[in-house]
Design a protein around this motif. Structure first.
Motif, PDB file in Angstrom:
ATOM      1  N   MET A  11     -24.084 -48.000  66.817  1.00 27.87           N
ATOM      2  CA  MET A  11     -25.214 -47.300  66.179  1.00 27.87           C
ATOM      3  C   MET A  11     -25.354 -48.201  64.799  1.00 27.87           C
ATOM      4  O   MET A  11     -24.577 -48.131  64.058  1.00 27.87           O
ATOM      5  CB  MET A  11     -25.053 -45.949  66.082  1.00 27.87           C
ATOM      6  CG  MET A  11     -26.164 -45.213  65.568  1.00 27.87           C
ATOM      7  SD  MET A  11     -25.721 -43.559  64.818  1.00 27.87           S
ATOM      8  CE  MET A  11     -24.714 -43.785  63.588  1.00 27.87           C
ATOM      9  N   ARG A  12     -26.764 -48.502  64.639  1.00 30.69           N
ATOM     10  CA  ARG A  12     -27.062 -49.270  63.385  1.00 30.69           C
ATOM     11  C   ARG A  12     -28.261 -48.304  62.846  1.00 30.69           C
ATOM     12  O   ARG A  12     -29.286 -48.274  63.531  1.00 30.69           O
ATOM     13  CB  ARG A  12     -27.283 -50.572  63.634  1.00 30.69           C
ATOM     14  CG  ARG A  12     -25.914 -51.449  63.722  1.00 30.69           C
ATOM     15  CD  ARG A  12     -26.324 -52.915  63.857  1.00 30.69           C
ATOM     16  NE  ARG A  12     -25.061 -53.659  64.216  1.00 30.69           N
ATOM     17  CZ  ARG A  12     -24.661 -54.059  65.125  1.00 30.69           C
ATOM     18  NH1 ARG A  12     -25.318 -53.628  66.330  1.00 30.69           N
ATOM     19  NH2 ARG A  12     -23.513 -54.844  65.508  1.00 30.69           N
ATOM     20  N   THR A  13     -28.121 -47.965  61.558  1.00 29.84           N
ATOM     21  CA  THR A  13     -29.420 -47.496  61.079  1.00 29.84           C
ATOM     22  C   THR A  13     -29.409 -48.003  59.551  1.00 29.84           C
ATOM     23  O   THR A  13     -28.553 -48.496  58.848  1.00 29.84           O
ATOM     24  CB  THR A  13     -29.353 -46.185  60.734  1.00 29.84           C
ATOM     25  OG1 THR A  13     -28.249 -45.504  59.929  1.00 29.84           O
ATOM     26  CG2 THR A  13     -29.293 -45.189  62.110  1.00 29.84           C
TER      27      THR A  13
ATOM     28  N   SER B 113     -23.219 -48.607  60.204  1.00 33.45           N
ATOM     29  CA  SER B 113     -22.786 -49.072  61.513  1.00 33.45           C
ATOM     30  C   SER B 113     -21.618 -48.414  61.935  1.00 33.45           C
ATOM     31  O   SER B 113     -20.423 -48.392  61.330  1.00 33.45           O
ATOM     32  CB  SER B 113     -22.962 -50.673  61.207  1.00 33.45           C
ATOM     33  OG  SER B 113     -22.188 -51.259  62.465  1.00 33.45           O
TER      34      SER B 113
ATOM     35  N   TYR C 269     -19.448 -46.669  69.048  1.00 33.73           N
ATOM     36  CA  TYR C 269     -19.462 -45.254  69.815  1.00 33.73           C
ATOM     37  C   TYR C 269     -19.124 -45.455  71.114  1.00 33.73           C
ATOM     38  O   TYR C 269     -19.386 -46.599  71.817  1.00 33.73           O
ATOM     39  CB  TYR C 269     -21.001 -44.589  69.586  1.00 33.73           C
ATOM     40  CG  TYR C 269     -22.165 -45.058  70.173  1.00 33.73           C
ATOM     41  CD1 TYR C 269     -22.186 -44.841  71.414  1.00 33.73           C
ATOM     42  CD2 TYR C 269     -22.953 -45.961  69.768  1.00 33.73           C
ATOM     43  CE1 TYR C 269     -23.434 -45.343  72.313  1.00 33.73           C
ATOM     44  CE2 TYR C 269     -23.879 -46.601  70.095  1.00 33.73           C
ATOM     45  CZ  TYR C 269     -24.095 -46.413  71.643  1.00 33.73           C
ATOM     46  OH  TYR C 269     -25.289 -46.879  72.088  1.00 33.73           O
TER      47      TYR C 269
ATOM     48  N   TYR D  71     -20.500 -43.429  74.834  1.00 36.92           N
ATOM     49  CA  TYR D  71     -21.314 -42.499  75.314  1.00 36.92           C
ATOM     50  C   TYR D  71     -21.040 -42.382  76.609  1.00 36.92           C
ATOM     51  O   TYR D  71     -20.928 -43.045  77.538  1.00 36.92           O
ATOM     52  CB  TYR D  71     -22.712 -42.426  74.954  1.00 36.92           C
ATOM     53  CG  TYR D  71     -23.546 -41.514  75.626  1.00 36.92           C
ATOM     54  CD1 TYR D  71     -23.720 -40.126  75.184  1.00 36.92           C
ATOM     55  CD2 TYR D  71     -24.398 -41.682  76.846  1.00 36.92           C
ATOM     56  CE1 TYR D  71     -24.403 -39.207  75.638  1.00 36.92           C
ATOM     57  CE2 TYR D  71     -24.917 -40.634  77.501  1.00 36.92           C
ATOM     58  CZ  TYR D  71     -25.256 -39.348  76.968  1.00 36.92           C
ATOM     59  OH  TYR D  71     -26.093 -38.338  77.448  1.00 36.92           O
TER      60      TYR D  71
ATOM     61  N   MET E 165     -27.534 -38.670  62.093  1.00 31.80           N
ATOM     62  CA  MET E 165     -27.755 -40.004  62.785  1.00 31.80           C
ATOM     63  C   MET E 165     -27.051 -40.101  64.150  1.00 31.80           C
ATOM     64  O   MET E 165     -27.514 -40.591  65.065  1.00 31.80           O
ATOM     65  CB  MET E 165     -27.101 -41.025  61.739  1.00 31.80           C
ATOM     66  CG  MET E 165     -27.951 -41.411  60.532  1.00 31.80           C
ATOM     67  SD  MET E 165     -26.900 -42.563  59.435  1.00 31.80           S
ATOM     68  CE  MET E 165     -28.213 -42.563  58.029  1.00 31.80           C
ATOM     69  N   LEU E 166     -25.718 -39.464  64.004  1.00 33.11           N
ATOM     70  CA  LEU E 166     -24.957 -39.493  65.171  1.00 33.11           C
ATOM     71  C   LEU E 166     -25.824 -38.500  66.208  1.00 33.11           C
ATOM     72  O   LEU E 166     -25.741 -38.991  67.733  1.00 33.11           O
ATOM     73  CB  LEU E 166     -23.421 -38.776  65.013  1.00 33.11           C
ATOM     74  CG  LEU E 166     -22.618 -39.414  64.278  1.00 33.11           C
ATOM     75  CD1 LEU E 166     -21.262 -38.766  63.950  1.00 33.11           C
ATOM     76  CD2 LEU E 166     -22.157 -40.709  64.819  1.00 33.11           C
TER      77      LEU E 166
ATOM     78  N   ASP F 183     -28.841 -37.978  66.620  1.00 32.86           N
ATOM     79  CA  ASP F 183     -30.199 -38.593  67.345  1.00 32.86           C
ATOM     80  C   ASP F 183     -29.735 -40.053  68.027  1.00 32.86           C
ATOM     81  O   ASP F 183     -30.497 -40.000  69.120  1.00 32.86           O
ATOM     82  CB  ASP F 183     -30.769 -39.237  65.770  1.00 32.86           C
ATOM     83  CG  ASP F 183     -31.667 -38.452  65.091  1.00 32.86           C
ATOM     84  OD1 ASP F 183     -31.801 -37.342  65.380  1.00 32.86           O
ATOM     85  OD2 ASP F 183     -32.032 -38.795  63.901  1.00 32.86           O
ATOM     86  N   GLN F 184     -28.574 -40.431  67.829  1.00 31.50           N
ATOM     87  CA  GLN F 184     -28.101 -41.537  68.854  1.00 31.50           C
ATOM     88  C   GLN F 184     -27.790 -40.851  70.169  1.00 31.50           C
ATOM     89  O   GLN F 184     -28.005 -41.481  71.210  1.00 31.50           O
ATOM     90  CB  GLN F 184     -26.788 -42.452  68.125  1.00 31.50           C
ATOM     91  CG  GLN F 184     -26.588 -43.569  69.072  1.00 31.50           C
ATOM     92  CD  GLN F 184     -27.534 -44.690  69.219  1.00 31.50           C
ATOM     93  OE1 GLN F 184     -28.080 -44.982  68.140  1.00 31.50           O
ATOM     94  NE2 GLN F 184     -27.874 -45.031  70.234  1.00 31.50           N
TER      95      GLN F 184
ATOM     96  N   ALA G  10     -30.750 -40.127  71.865  1.00 27.74           N
ATOM     97  CA  ALA G  10     -31.268 -41.496  72.410  1.00 27.74           C
ATOM     98  C   ALA G  10     -30.632 -41.873  73.830  1.00 27.74           C
ATOM     99  O   ALA G  10     -31.255 -42.366  74.792  1.00 27.74           O
ATOM    100  CB  ALA G  10     -31.351 -42.384  71.467  1.00 27.74           C
ATOM    101  N   CYS G  11     -29.194 -41.830  73.742  1.00 23.48           N
ATOM    102  CA  CYS G  11     -28.581 -42.336  74.885  1.00 23.48           C
ATOM    103  C   CYS G  11     -28.907 -41.351  76.049  1.00 23.48           C
ATOM    104  O   CYS G  11     -29.138 -41.738  77.172  1.00 23.48           O
ATOM    105  CB  CYS G  11     -27.133 -42.287  74.617  1.00 23.48           C
ATOM    106  SG  CYS G  11     -26.572 -43.464  73.499  1.00 23.48           S
TER     107      CYS G  11
END
Length: 199
Positions: free
Chosen positions: A69-71, A85, A88, A90, A147-148, A150-151, A154-155
């Protein structure tokens, strides 16, 4: 007189045969049903429906994804003020509850109505140290958790919203059900699959 006696004897014999047939019909139907295909499939589908109510859930397909994960947060005139960065892992399992499967015996097979494939479980875990550059804009615990989250969302959407992933799960579910039902029945059964609610 002889003719009348013979006729009377035929009528009595026929009446006796019909009475015996009427009395034995329920037993004969069950006995014949066990040997006729439709009766066999009816018995098998009743037995299998009962077994599946106790079996729980069927995970048709399981996906494990590893990524990073990069933001990045940018500020006007300054550029990047924060970058994060995080590696992770999933994992998601797609399937359904077996007590939602409906079996219907037909003349030549057992029709299997498969419920909608859904998410049975998912898990999102950071799998390594986060690399954080936040000299200008400090990363808070709340921001990091968002952030976690949201990722993870998305997954999840990647598999739940993707038609190819759903089609793959459907095919895997039918194959897994074919194997499971044959194991439960102790024999290979002719099965036809359909989506529940489409008939």
């Amino acid at each position: 007189m002889k003719r009348f006696g013979k006729r009377l004897l035929r009528i009595l014999t026929l009446a006796l045969a019909l009475t015996i047939a009427a009395v034995l019909l329920p037993y004969a139907r069950d006995w014949l049903g066990a040997y006729l295909p439709q009766g066999k499939y009816e018995r098998a589908s009743r037995l299998l429906s009962h077994e599946m109510q106790r079996a729980g859930e069927l995970t048709a397909v399981r996906h494990v994804e590893q990524g990073v994960m990069r933001t990045e947060t940018n500020a006007l005139f300054i550029g990047s003020v924060q970058s994060v960065s995080v590696p992770y892992t999933y994992e998601i399992g797609l399937g359904f509850s077996l007590d939602e499967v409906r079996l219907t015996p037909t003349e030549r097979s057992i029709s299997v109505a498969v419920p909608e494939i859904r998410m049975l479980y998912d898990s999102f875990q950071p799998s390594g140290e986060a690399e954080v550059h936040d000299f200008w804009y400090r990363l808070t615990e709340k921001q990091y958790q968002k952030m976690l989250d949201d990722q993870a969302a998305a997954c999840r959407e990647k598999y739940l919203g993707d038609a190819d992933a759903q089609a793959q799960a459907w095919d895997a579910a039918c194959e897994a059900l074919r194997t499971l039902l044959s194991q439960m029945a102790g024999e290979k059964l002719p099965l036809t699959f359909e989506r529940a609610g489409t008939n």
